[in-house]
Design a protein around this motif. Structure first.
Motif: not given
Length: 168
Positions: A59-67
């Motif tokens: 979730i943190s990786v996705i949040f930072n990438a916004k995708e």
């Protein structure tokens, strides 16, 4: 006559002590079962936390990438759900309920990422981690982690600098 009173008191006292002894004997017979359930609950929570670790990381990786770069998030959500249901028979209802709430919040985050609306993404990301940290606090309270830690600390003398850090 006095001797009869003494005998009656002695017999009565023996009966009372026997009943008290029986009570504690029955109560202590449950201790091994209680300890076993407690240990199994800790094993279950450990597996659940491992699953949440992977989910939180994704979730943190996705949040930072916004995708969403892959469909790994749904697999991780399913692993958390699997961990919940694997130990649901020995966990208290509040743990199951709050763990499911965290999973629900992760689904909401997943949907928000799909929508692409930044404000929604931030809101659901914050909501997810708020529910996750509430879940962690419930686990600490349920298993008496803070009380056990304080008890363990009292068994040995801590260095002064460590005591000052722990008090703050």
């Amino acid at each position: 006559m006095n001797r009869d009173i003494i005998y009656i008191l002695a017999i009565s006292l023996t009966a009372v002590l026997s009943i008290i002894n029986l009570y504690y004997t029955v109560k202590n017979r449950k201790n091994p079962l209680r300890e076993h359930v407690y240990k199994e609950q800790l094993v279950g929570v450990g597996k659940l936390m491992a699953a949440f670790y992977h989910l939180n990381n994704e979730i943190s990786v996705i949040f930072n990438a916004k995708e969403i770069r892959n469909d790994n998030l749904q697999v991780l959500i399913e692993k958390v759900g699997e961990s919940i249901y694997q130990y649901e028979h020995i966990m208290i209802d509040e743990i199951i309920t709050l763990a499911n709430e965290v999973v629900t919040q992760s689904d909401s985050f997943f949907i928000a990422i799909s929508s692409g609306k930044l404000e929604e993404i931030n809101l659901h990301y914050d909501n997810y981690f708020k529910s996750y940290f509430s879940f962690i606090q419930l686990l600490r309270d349920t298993f008496g982690i803070d009380e056990l830690s304080k008890e363990n600390q009292s068994l040995y003398k801590l260095p002064k600098y460590l005591k000052s850090i722990l008090k703050s």
